[in-house]
Structures are given as C-alpha cells and as structure tokens.
Design an enzyme around this catalytic site. Structure first.
Site, mmCIF file in Angstrom:
data_model
loop_
_atom_site.group_PDB
_atom_site.id
_atom_site.type_symbol
_atom_site.label_atom_id
_atom_site.label_comp_id
_atom_site.label_asym_id
_atom_site.label_seq_id
_atom_site.Cartn_x
_atom_site.Cartn_y
_atom_site.Cartn_z
ATOM 1 N N ASP A 233 -9.131 41.728 -0.530
ATOM 2 C CA ASP A 233 -10.447 41.096 -0.489
ATOM 3 C C ASP A 233 -10.336 39.666 0.039
ATOM 4 O OD1 ASP A 233 -13.322 41.190 -1.320
ATOM 5 O OD2 ASP A 233 -12.685 39.569 -2.661
ATOM 6 N N GLU A 316 -9.495 42.652 4.559
ATOM 7 C CA GLU A 316 -10.909 42.345 4.751
ATOM 8 C C GLU A 316 -10.958 40.898 5.222
ATOM 9 O OE1 GLU A 316 -15.164 41.588 2.531
ATOM 10 O OE2 GLU A 316 -13.264 40.796 1.814
#
Length: 600
Positions: A233, A316
């Site tokens: 993330d 990401e």
C-alpha cells in the site's frame, strides 16, 4: 490505415507501425509474470457468521468459485487487527487477525485451502503508516519529545511563537491538514505528528532502523505462514524529503492546498473535489523519493531467500511518468506495479494504444512485465466508469445527484475492455465482482457511507463505498447470498440480485461465462507471455494487435472496436467475443474479439 496517435495531457504519442514488434514473447516465465490475480475485499466477499461483515471462513468456503473462474492467485485487502477507521488500512497489529474476520487459525486454513486448489495467496502490507492504536504510537504519545518512541513516527515541533502552527503546509490525502497536535503528559499542547491520510493513521519514520527491521520481521512472519506475496500500500510514500519543506504544487488526493494559517474548509483550487489523484510525483517532497528503492531492495533480498516458487511484491504506486514507475520493478526491487495509467485511460482506441505501447516499452527496458488493472477498491468500477462521459478527470465515487452512468453502455464497454486487458502480455488483476459486470452503487444513501474521505470533506467527496459493496451470490437469498443476515455492512443495490452468481452461472453470454472463457483461452493461448505487434486494422476508433508464443506459433489477432461504426470482421476463426457479433459479419462498436487468423 496508418499509425494511431493519441493526445495526452503532455504530448502526442505515436504507436509503432503495424507488423513491427512492440514486445517480445517470453518462454517459460515465472508464475507471477503472466498471472491473473483476483482481488478479494474481505469485508465484502462472503459472510460466514451472519454479522454483516465478510470474514476468512467465508473466503475459504468460496475459493472453489475462483478455481472455476480460472484465476491463478488471490490478493486479500487488509484483515489485520484494526479500529477500521479506514477499512483496515489503519493497522494496529500486523501479526494478528481482526476478530471481525476471524483468527490466525482461520488465516492458516484459508492459505492451505487456496494452495490445495492451486491458488497462490497475496496479502496487503501497509508500511506508510500504522493505526493510532498501534502499540508503538501509544508509546510515542506516552513518551516525551525527542524520545526513541517518538522517533518511530514523524513528530515535529510546531511553527509560530508558541508552536501553534503545523511544521509545514502539507495536507492530508483525505482532506484537511496533514498534521495533528498532541497534548503532552503535563496537559500542555505539544508536538505535531504527520498523517498524510486519516488523523488516525500516523506516518512512520522510515529513517529509523527499528521501523525497517520491524517490517522485515512482518514479511518473515507471513512468509513463514505460507503466503506467496504482498501488495504494498502507498508504496511511493514511505520516504519524505529531508527537512519536510513546504509544497505549493499538486499535493494529494483532492489537490488541497493548506496555508500556514490552517487547512481550507475543503478541497481547494477550484477543481472538482471528487477527483482521485495522489500521483503528485516529481518535485513533491512527500511522494516517490529516491530512498524507497533501497527499502524495496532489502525486501526483495529477504523474499528471494525463500527460494522457489518466488514470493512477490506488487507496488501500489501512483507515480508519473511511466519511466519513474518502472524503477519500482527493476530486477532487484518489486516484481509488479499496478498500471494505473491504463486504468485511467478513457475509452478511446488511440489513447489505449498509446498507453499500452509506452507501458510495455518502459517495463521491457527494466526486464519487468506490465501489470494491467481496470478496477479495484479505490476507484469507480469500470462497468460504471466507462458509462460516464469520457475524457474528463476520473471521479472518486458517484452520488445519486451526480450524472448517472449509462448502465448498458458501461457494461458493454467494460466487457470489451476486459477482453482487451486479458489478451495483453503481462499479468492482470481482477477486482471481485467485475466478472459479474457489477456496477458502482451510485445511489447509496449518504447515511450509509463509511469512507473517511466522505466525512473529512463534509460530503463534498463521495468516496469509495460504491465500489466496495458486498458480493451477490444468490438472488433469492438474504443479502443476495453474501451471508445469512439481511443487513450487510454496506447496502446492495437491487440490480445486484439480477447480476448474482446463480443468475449467470452456465448462462451463455453472461459476463461470468465470458470471463471464464477469456481466462481459459488466455492460458491455453499463452497470451500473458506472448508477443505484441500492432495489426493493420489499427486506425480510427480501432485497436488491433497480434500475439504469438515464444516459438512463433499460435498467433491470435485481438481487435477492439471503440469507434462509432461497425467494422468488418477479419478472416479467421472467432475464438471469443465480448458481445454479440453482427449477422452480416461485422464487429459492432464497443466490442472486442479474439480471432485465430486464416492462413494465407
């Protein structure tokens, strides 16, 4: 028909002339290089205990569905202990399961069941920030300025005569100021801590060796439990520029600009506040700093020590331009990075051709596959996004009083876009429910919304709840088969009943059966490891390419008609089409077809 050009925000790009190889086939690629990975949003996949929230036992029970679908692996969004201020992306304990989802034993059983079915398992890792309820942050609040406990996070003295102003002007991605002031043990206002996301998500200090060692330990913990990789993330956000200077350019999700006097009342700059954009790379001091690459090289060394099959990292990273994103997937760093440029490209053949070619070229330069994606838990589902007006900024959610998508148009284009994506060389991610053609929930009552973006911006930004609605499995069952209860954590639109799995399974022409066919043929034809060269059909409104195996056999022609007029079908055997073909031998608009060309 000549070469296609695509106007972008910066320049005009031209694709290679038809017949000239753009990307070469790969013989015997590693599993992850051409894998199709299915994203499960745990709280919305399957609810086994009836509390309205999906859980690990529910996931385990539904894994055979994914085996039948034909994917290679699953990625699970966070299931860790969390107060759930940001749907689990605020982690309080990286080594345990939140009771809402189950237990560590349930996680072990789920991994084992997936492996028994031949599915690999990726889990989410959230390294940019923790929850404010993490033991480390509680210790930081209980410790004085300058303490080792505070050094794990980014604490700073404030500006102004009494420290009453934040250390710099950085905003939060979720709206408002990116700094919060703490009350010290003696009751006086004290230092400020940085939180680029929610106020309950304090950013970690990645200059601290304890932080680095802790996440290496977390990686070991989950690798030892059998997971096959990690989606990382905010992979571009861990390192901040030394000195934390003010920034007056594009900063975050809503392009807030926060002055020294405090945050604006909401998203500023006169722009649409529902635009999702936290690329903010280049000169920005909070994203895409050089130091992140050293971190990922260390992670790669750790994962490589586990041997084969490879444990992988997927970034990401909302990073522009593509050349900077490719740096995350150099041979000694991550294995994959989501291609968000492809996701954000409007339904336009020229623009799609340009981003496909440029993506393949920059990744080929570093020896990495391209990782394609059309939907996930942070963006409007592409079955709705492609039914909206194309060419404008991508919206972060759709509300009932917003312009509504054309559902039929959106689904037709979504099926065509998926058929295009799954024919491209590289890996691909599929978001839960896209194989059913699920649309965004665009009429969700505001009182049901839970995304912090909605609440932090006073409702000016709709947020991401509309793409996170629980899966429909059976039309006639409570919560459309999501669980035994009638009230899932987010309300489902009525149309989900018509799109439920049991309404599509075995039905010719259904979106579910289309995906099953696409995934089966993708594997049989080795399209994920195949070559790519543009075909002469590429032209006004049309994107067409040829793919072949590494040995040159098994050529497939893929044609997407995104134009306004039907197109004569090329000669050959139609293997699959995203929608009905014309009786008069034409490829209708907004349709993709895979053809085995006729031998000349």
């Amino acid at each position: 028909m000549g070469r296609v050009t695509a106007e972008t925000t910066e320049t005009t790009q031209a694709i290679t002339a038809p017949g000239t190889p753009v990307h070469g086939a790969v013989a015997d690629p590693p599993w992850w290089a051409d894998a199709v990975i299915y994203q499960i949003y745990p709280r919305s996949w399957a609810d086994a205990d009836g509390d309205g929230i999906g859980d690990l036992p529910g996931i385990t029970a539904r894994l055979p569905y994914l085996r039948r679908l034909g994917v290679d692996a699953v990625w699970l969004s966070p299931f860790y202990v969390s107060p759930m201020n940001d749907a689990g992306y605020d982690v309080a304990d990286y080594r345990d399961i939140d009771p809402r989802f189950g237990t560590l034993a349930d996680a072990d059983a789920m991994v084992a069941a997936a492996h028994d079915l031949g599915l690999k398992v990726l889990v989410d890792l959230v390294p940019n920030h923790t929850s404010s309820e993490h033991a480390w942050f509680r210790a930081a609040l209980a410790s004085p300025p300058g303490s080792p406990e505070r050094d794990r996070y980014i604490f700073r003295d404030g500006r102004g005569s009494e420290g009453e102003l934040p250390p710099n002007n950085w905003p939060s991605v979720f709206g408002g100021r990116g700094w919060s002031r703490v009350t010290e043990a003696d009751g006086r206002p004290g230092q400020w801590y940085l939180h680029l996301f929610d106020v309950t998500q304090p950013d970690l200090n990645w200059a601290n060796p304890q932080v680095r060692e802790e996440f290496l330990s977390v990686l070991r913990f989950w690798c030892d439990r059998g997971v096959d990789g990690f989606r990382v993330d905010v992979a571009h956000g861990l390192v901040k520029r030394e000195g934390l200077p003010d920034w007056h350019g594009k900063v975050g999700l809503y392009d807030d600009v926060v002055s020294e006097e405090g945050p604006t009342d909401g998203p500023g700059g006169g722009e649409d506040p529902s635009v999702l954009d936290h690329t903010a790379t280049g000169a920005s001091p909070m994203w895409d700093q050089e130091g992140v690459h050293e971190i990922y090289r260390g992670w790669r060394r750790l994962l490589d020590s586990y041997g084969e099959p490879a444990r992988i990292l997927c970034a990401e990273a909302w990073v522009k331009p593509e050349e900077r994103l490719a740096r995350y997937v150099r041979g000694d760093e991550m294995h994959q990075a989501f291609n968000f440029d492809f996701l954000e490209t409007p339904w336009d053949a020229a623009a799609l051709a340009a981003v496909i070619e440029s993506s393949l070229r920059v990744n080929d330069e570093v020896g990495a596959p391209t990782t394609w994606v059309l939907s996930n838990h942070d963006v409007v589902r592409h079955a709705s996004r492609l039914g909206l007006e194309q060419g404008g900024p991508r919206r972060n959610g759709v509300a009932a009083d917003d312009p509504q998508p054309d559902a039929a148009l959106g689904l037709r284009r979504a099926r065509a876009a998926s058929a295009l994506m799954l024919a491209l060389p590289g890996s691909a991610y599929v978001y839960q429910g896209e194989e059913l053609g699920l649309p965004e929930h665009t009429t969700m009552p505001h009182e049901a919304r839970q995304d912090p973006t909605f609440h932090h911006t006073g409702g000016r930004v709709v947020g991401r709840d509309g793409c996170r609605v629980p899966m429909p499995w059976a039309k006639a069952e409570p919560s459309f088969g999501f669980g035994p209860g009638d009230e899932p954590w987010l309300p489902q639109p009525e149309v989900y009943g018509e799109l439920a799995v049991d309404q599509q399974e075995g039905v010719p022409g259904s979106t579910l059966e289309l995906y099953r066919t696409l995934l089966r043929l993708r594997g049989d034809l080795a399209l994920g490891s195949g070559s790519l060269a543009w075909d002469e059909l590429t032209g006004e409104g049309v994107l067409a390419f040829r793919s072949a195996r590494a040995d040159g056999s098994g050529e497939v022609l893929v044609v997407t008609n995104a134009g306004a007029r039907p197109l004569a079908l090329p000669d050959g055997e139609v293997l699959v089409a995203s929608g009905p073909l014309g009786d008069d031998g034409v490829l209708p608009t907004d349709t993709t077809v895979w053809v085995r060309p006729a031998r000349g």
